[in-house]
Design a protein around this motif. Structure first.
Motif, short mmCIF file in Angstrom:
data_model
loop_
_atom_site.label_atom_id
_atom_site.label_comp_id
_atom_site.label_asym_id
_atom_site.label_seq_id
_atom_site.Cartn_x
_atom_site.Cartn_y
_atom_site.Cartn_z
N LYS A 51 -7.33 7.12 9.58
CA LYS A 51 -5.92 6.80 9.36
C LYS A 51 -5.82 5.36 8.82
O LYS A 51 -6.72 4.54 9.06
N PRO A 52 -4.72 5.02 8.14
CA PRO A 52 -4.58 3.67 7.61
C PRO A 52 -4.78 2.56 8.63
O PRO A 52 -5.37 1.52 8.32
N ARG A 53 -4.33 2.76 9.86
CA ARG A 53 -4.46 1.71 10.89
C ARG A 53 -5.92 1.43 11.24
O ARG A 53 -6.23 0.38 11.85
N GLU A 54 -6.81 2.33 10.88
CA GLU A 54 -8.24 2.16 11.17
C GLU A 54 -8.99 1.47 10.02
O GLU A 54 -10.20 1.33 10.08
N LEU A 55 -8.24 1.06 9.01
CA LEU A 55 -8.84 0.45 7.82
C LEU A 55 -8.38 -1.00 7.68
O LEU A 55 -7.31 -1.37 8.12
N TYR A 60 0.81 -1.23 0.00
CA TYR A 60 0.00 0.00 0.00
C TYR A 60 0.84 1.28 0.00
O TYR A 60 0.50 2.24 -0.69
N HIS A 61 1.90 1.34 0.84
CA HIS A 61 2.78 2.52 0.93
C HIS A 61 1.98 3.78 1.28
O HIS A 61 2.23 4.86 0.75
N LEU A 62 1.02 3.63 2.19
CA LEU A 62 0.30 4.80 2.71
C LEU A 62 1.11 5.40 3.84
O LEU A 62 1.82 4.70 4.56
N ILE A 63 0.99 6.72 4.01
CA ILE A 63 1.68 7.38 5.12
C ILE A 63 0.83 7.20 6.38
O ILE A 63 -0.32 7.67 6.42
N PRO A 64 1.33 6.51 7.40
CA PRO A 64 0.49 6.14 8.54
C PRO A 64 -0.05 7.31 9.35
O PRO A 64 -1.11 7.20 9.97
N THR A 65 0.67 8.43 9.34
CA THR A 65 0.21 9.59 10.12
C THR A 65 -0.79 10.46 9.35
O THR A 65 -1.34 11.41 9.89
N TYR A 66 -0.99 10.16 8.06
CA TYR A 66 -1.94 10.91 7.23
C TYR A 66 -3.27 10.16 7.20
O TYR A 66 -3.31 8.92 7.21
N ASN A 67 -4.37 10.92 7.12
CA ASN A 67 -5.66 10.27 6.94
C ASN A 67 -5.87 9.95 5.46
O ASN A 67 -5.00 10.22 4.62
N VAL A 68 -7.03 9.38 5.14
CA VAL A 68 -7.29 8.91 3.78
C VAL A 68 -7.19 10.05 2.77
O VAL A 68 -6.51 9.93 1.74
#
Length: 230
Positions: free
Chosen positions: A141-145, A95-103
């Motif tokens: 945030k990514p951790r919530e998905l 995924y390479h999403l930034i964990p501190t950024y929201n969707v």
């Protein structure tokens, strides 16, 4: 038919100590605009190296590469950065999403890198957010998905800049079977909408969802076939 990718006689070598490893061996590949292509190969076959060259993340040692009419093989580093940002939408296994950024922050990032204001970028991302069914998740945030939801965010981020090419690296590799099927269904829908997709995979059951399959073994393209879904 108009071509998005034109690679001719690409070769790539890596030096490991005193040994010179021939990773790509005179690879030639054309991809038409609107085509959904899978590059299928086992670990160590050269498919990741070919993906990095297609994605302008690595250079060939010889050969030519035109992406949407641009001579990538002659491009300087600054131009390659621009090509990656404007011409290619990347979808990665992890995924390479930034964990501190929201969707919404993750999705708009490529547009902000182009110099858009936050307001402009959020407005431009609405279609991608709606298409991927993320309206209720934009402040998460990514951790919530779930994994499937994170991959949908990654697809929305890839689409937001209207790239000439979507480049997907093992896009179902980190997902459970149900989520993987959902992502492949999205890819087929994106293909039907006219998007050009190149998908890298080791899994023949994933590759068969593409319109065309190219196999790579020991750095060579060994066959070129239409998949069973055609």
């Amino acid at each position: 038919m108009e071509k998005i990718i034109e690679i001719h006689q690409a070769e790539k070598f890596y030096k490991i100590g005193t040994e010179k490893l021939h990773v790509l061996k005179k690879v030639s590949l054309d991809v038409a605009k609107g085509e959904f292509l899978a590059i299928l190969g086992p670990s160590g076959s050269g498919k990741s190296t070919l993906m990095n060259i297609i994605g302008c993340m690595d250079r060939m040692d010889s050969g030519t590469y035109f992406l949407d009419g641009i001579a990538v093989h002659d491009a300087k580093e600054k131009e390659l950065t621009r090509i990656r940002n404007e011409k290619i939408g990347f979808i990665f296994q992890k995924y390479h999403l930034i964990p501190t950024y929201n969707v919404i922050q993750n999705i708009t990032m490529p547009l902000l890198m182009r110099g858009m204001s936050l307001k402009e970028a959020e407005e431009a991302s609405r279609d991608s957010i709606r298409m991927l069914g993320l309206e209720e998740r934009v402040r998460h945030k990514p951790r919530e998905l779930s994994g499937g939801q994170q991959q949908r965010v990654a697809i929305a981020r890839a689409l937001v800049g209207h790239p000439a090419l979507l480049l997907a690296d093992e896009p179902t590799g980190a997902l459970d079977q149900a989520s993987g099927i959902e992502v492949l269904k999205m890819f087929n829908e994106l293909h039907q909408m006219g998007n050009t997709i190149v998908m890298i995979t080791h899994d023949s059951s994933v590759a068969k969802h593409a319109q065309r399959v190219v196999r790579i073994v020991d750095g060579e393209l060994i066959d070129n076939e239409h998949s069973e879904k055609m």
